[in-house]
Motif scaffolding. Structure first.
Motif, mmCIF file in Angstrom:
data_model
loop_
_atom_site.group_PDB
_atom_site.id
_atom_site.type_symbol
_atom_site.label_atom_id
_atom_site.label_comp_id
_atom_site.label_asym_id
_atom_site.label_seq_id
_atom_site.Cartn_x
_atom_site.Cartn_y
_atom_site.Cartn_z
ATOM 1 N N GLY A 1 0.789 -1.229 0.000
ATOM 2 C CA GLY A 1 0.000 0.000 0.000
ATOM 3 C C GLY A 1 0.817 1.273 0.000
ATOM 4 O O GLY A 1 0.247 2.366 -0.062
ATOM 5 N N ALA A 2 2.137 1.168 0.090
ATOM 6 C CA ALA A 2 2.958 2.381 0.055
ATOM 7 C C ALA A 2 2.818 3.049 -1.309
ATOM 8 O O ALA A 2 2.624 2.377 -2.327
ATOM 9 N N VAL A 3 2.904 4.381 -1.310
ATOM 10 C CA VAL A 3 2.781 5.166 -2.540
ATOM 11 C C VAL A 3 3.995 6.076 -2.662
ATOM 12 O O VAL A 3 4.189 6.957 -1.831
ATOM 13 N N LEU B 1 11.835 3.413 7.316
ATOM 14 C CA LEU B 1 10.599 4.183 7.533
ATOM 15 C C LEU B 1 9.483 3.220 7.906
ATOM 16 O O LEU B 1 9.252 2.223 7.225
ATOM 17 N N ASP B 2 8.792 3.538 8.957
ATOM 18 C CA ASP B 2 7.686 2.707 9.454
ATOM 19 C C ASP B 2 6.415 2.973 8.632
ATOM 20 O O ASP B 2 6.464 3.605 7.575
ATOM 21 N N ASN B 3 5.294 2.511 9.123
ATOM 22 C CA ASN B 3 4.012 2.624 8.415
ATOM 23 C C ASN B 3 3.429 4.038 8.469
ATOM 24 O O ASN B 3 3.670 4.776 9.410
ATOM 25 N N LEU B 4 2.605 4.358 7.487
ATOM 26 C CA LEU B 4 1.735 5.535 7.508
ATOM 27 C C LEU B 4 2.497 6.840 7.703
ATOM 28 O O LEU B 4 1.992 7.799 8.274
ATOM 29 N N SER C 1 4.088 0.015 5.424
ATOM 30 C CA SER C 1 2.844 -0.081 4.667
ATOM 31 C C SER C 1 2.069 1.238 4.711
ATOM 32 O O SER C 1 2.041 1.945 5.712
ATOM 33 N N ASN C 2 1.472 1.565 3.585
ATOM 34 C CA ASN C 2 0.655 2.770 3.413
ATOM 35 C C ASN C 2 1.411 4.070 3.660
ATOM 36 O O ASN C 2 0.799 5.123 3.856
ATOM 37 N N THR C 3 2.725 4.018 3.681
ATOM 38 C CA THR C 3 3.532 5.241 3.761
ATOM 39 C C THR C 3 3.512 5.952 2.407
ATOM 40 O O THR C 3 3.488 5.309 1.361
ATOM 41 N N CYS C 4 3.517 7.287 2.460
ATOM 42 C CA CYS C 4 3.473 8.113 1.249
ATOM 43 C C CYS C 4 4.739 8.961 1.136
ATOM 44 O O CYS C 4 5.068 9.690 2.071
ATOM 45 N N GLN D 1 4.252 10.303 6.262
ATOM 46 C CA GLN D 1 4.094 11.271 5.187
ATOM 47 C C GLN D 1 5.429 11.961 4.974
ATOM 48 O O GLN D 1 5.939 12.628 5.876
#
Lengths: 347, 347, 347
Positions: free
Chosen positions: A176-178, A232-235, A212-215, A237
């Motif tokens: 889910g990372a972008v 870098l951990d999750n979520l 995961s889900n990090t932008c 920015q």
């Protein structure tokens, strides 16, 4: 894992000194409370010394001071936590997916996928992109135009790389990372926001892990840069034009505003916020939920925030916080008046 | 981009006044430190005046006061930042994907996809949904039942729209964003939480941009509404029944709780939190990491939070914060006692 | 929904007492301000009593005190909010997707998918995974090796489950959620970070709801555990080895660090942070944006943080916060000096 490893093999792999039965076979690393026969565990420091007597593990990883008096089989390490990490790596490595390209993957004709890659189901790889040898791209990932992914990197499912993103070797990017979405850049035109095209990219070094889900946004111009060995951990920015120095680690839910430069070997606690255009030097530690509102030019540990108390107490204190400058001025006035009185008294 | 644009063309497109060689050709917009021959750059205000002498750019966008004494070729603009944004748009627009529907896309028979749309690989479009002309939906997006997407909007990869979501024209929705998931609504039944079906939807106006991995929940009943021209950064949480007024901009990682109404032209800093059921009027600015705990009925700039200092200092202050009301009462008592003393002294 | 339900049927389903016309047909539940003829609404308590006179709804759900004097048709409930939730469930249930496996789904040969499941387009289900009866997996989900999903659970689009993840019965997992990614575990080796393989998994109980883009990391060893009936909002971070007790609810954007244990029936407000290795007992309420920095051993309501004021005021107070310990010491010194003066005065 079925055949396990000898204690000697584990000593060699973890760089530890063997004390005891070199031929002892171990099959798993398990936490000290739960380990049973055939299993290896570890004790980091003397605080957990009591576990040495109660643990059912067949062998332990110990620091020298604890190993001295320990009669069981053990591995002696100056850095038991690191030796533990290596032992887990040896005993618990799960096999990677088989190499090959799933027939449902959609790969542009002029994209290059090197040998020994594993490209999962429904992956999309767009024009001009080059994937180096040994790369694993799991199901559902979308890799835009003109990306580069270095040898042996792994993308977990549903990752999105925007066009032009460059990833180094041995990176791990979680689901889910972008990477490479437009930075948040708009010029006010009096009535509305005019979008500033974000024409830069994201460049990630070697040995980087991204949660995961990090932008991570692409630069407005130039590159947003994540240095070698950064974790870098999750979520998280990471805004446009940020630069993060080598081996810096950042915990979950932290936000870094545009054009911030973070040095090497920093540790940023979870849910912290770093305001735009700041410089943070090397070896800075920021504890969780801090607001970094000015540049940090000296190594050290920095903090902000307040900590939970009973709600009734907090309510009163939160009100007082918003009177704080007035309270400080009243204090100052008191000091002045008291000095006058003291003066009178001494006359 | 290969042939570039003349300075005259750039003056026309950016609405600037030309000063110098109208035929000069520019090929890129580059930051002032890095720009070389053939490139355009900009200087926003007198603070960066020194760059006028050192920049290698062939032309600059300047405000009138700086242009006055500048001898090189330049574009003169009252709003150089906006002119820069427009110049980037002209010189750096990347071609959109070709129109067409990728054969791997799964589109319900009764869904309507207008002409000139680009529907990427592995996209799913469910029953009853209508996609207007010129829409781009990139790989891996899932568009639920009965959605509407207006002309020329663009969804980047792996976006999810739940059933009934409505998107206006010329919107941009970045990768991983989720619109229309259930709001967080449960009624306690004494033992557990009974789920309140969320039967509303999400309605997004025209010219809205939504950042990557941002979540906008559907209304419990009615609609969660994002007004025209709103700009939302990455990893935002917009809860059920929130309404955001036109041209409001919100930075990353901010959370807006249920039923909040935010006015027009607001700017909400990153990692702020807005408590449920509040009203925020037009033209409010909230700085980053603020907690908005009551309605804001007057335009202005609002803030809360504390800022980093050395950890040892912070530890003491954080303890004191939790004694703050007691400290204030001690201060009050001191004032009282001092007044008594002063009274005695003056008798 | 076309034929609606009689007021009697609604009384039975919601466990309310009927007052009025049992045969009255209702077709929708609508908010009290907007409800029209044929629609049901509700009033929670006497604070909204004025709506009883103005509402156009054909019937209302009311608490006993309001029902007493109400002349219209109504359902009388001790818990009108719960009755409302049940009425919405009855009148607004949308039909689930049809059972069946979409031909574009990629399912490993040795994965098991029970009867009555709905597996959407482009779903991937890997080797060894078992999906129980009645499960709905929407488009784009990726289910790794050796996962378990219990009866009647539903995964919305683009969810990722890493290998070994176990989901109970009747769970709802919203789009973009990631369960089972590696916990953030690294051992420093002096120069860089050595990755500690995360060999545990995530285990989710029954009746759990997980919000969109929420991340729950797998345990380093053992399991990260989400208890029965837990409700997690969007964009939450649940780190490795966390345990969350039954029926605890956590609002959006909250981060829970590694190895935290949260009790049963807790309520954690949005954007809170819970530091690592803490214990939070049952029935604890933490208000939004709090930092839980120590274990909470007694039930109660806990808070931290500061609340917005005018920026000019805040700036001064934020400076004072960082002087707070010094201010407190000055206060203490004043008290001492005043006592000396008072002593003198009384002699």
């Amino acid at each position: 894992m079925d055949e396990g490893y000898s204690l000697q093999a584990l000593a060699d792999y973890t760089g530890s000194r063997l004390q005891g039965n070199a031929a002892l076979r171990l099959y798993a690393v398990v936490s000290i409370e739960k380990a049973q026969a055939g299993e290896l565990s570890y004790v980091r420091n003397a605080k957990y010394r009591h576990f040495l007597e109660t643990s059912q593990a067949s062998a332990l990883i110990l620091p020298p001071d604890l190993a001295e008096t320990y009669r069981g089989d053990c591995l002696v390490s100056q850095n038991p936590y690191l030796a533990y990490a290596k032992a887990v790596t040896l005993l618990h490595s799960s096999p990677p997916p088989n190499a090959g390209i799933h027939p449902s993957a959609v790969i542009a004709e002029d994209a290059e996928v090197a040998d020994l890659c594993s490209i999962g189901a429904h992956v999309v790889i767009e024009s001009g992109t080059r994937i180096a040898s040994g790369v694993i791209i799991e199901a559902g990932c979308v890799i835009g135009r003109d990306c580069r992914i270095g040898e042996n990197s792994r993308l977990y499912p549903n990752v999105t790389l925007y066009p032009g993103t460059e990833i180094g070797k041995r990176c791990i990017i979680h689901a889910g990372a972008v990477l490479g979405a437009d930075g948040f850049g708009f010029a006010p035109d009096g009535k509305s926001w005019f979008k500033i095209p974000q024409v830069g990219n994201v460049v990630v070094g070697n040995d980087v892990e991204i949660g995961s889900n990090t932008c991570i946004d692409r630069a407005a111009m130039g590159s947003t840069i994540i240095g070698d060995g950064v974790k870098l951990d999750n979520l998280l920015q990471i805004a446009h034009n940020v630069q993060i120095g080598e081996h810096t680690a950042m915990a979950a839910c932290t936000a870094v505003a545009g054009s911030v430069r973070i040095g090497r070997y920093c540790q940023i606690g979870g849910m912290s916020a770093i305001a735009g255009h700041l410089d943070i030097t090397d070896n800075v530690v920021v504890t969780g939920t801090s607001l970094v509102s000015h540049s940090l030019t000296k190594p050290g540990v920095y903090s902000s925030g307040t900590t939970v108390v009973d709600n009734a107490v907090w309510r009163k204190n939160a009100v007082r916080f918003n009177q704080l400058d007035k309270l400080a001025r009243r204090l100052q006035e008191l000091e002045r008046q008291l000095a006058v009185l003291q003066d009178k008294g001494s006359n």
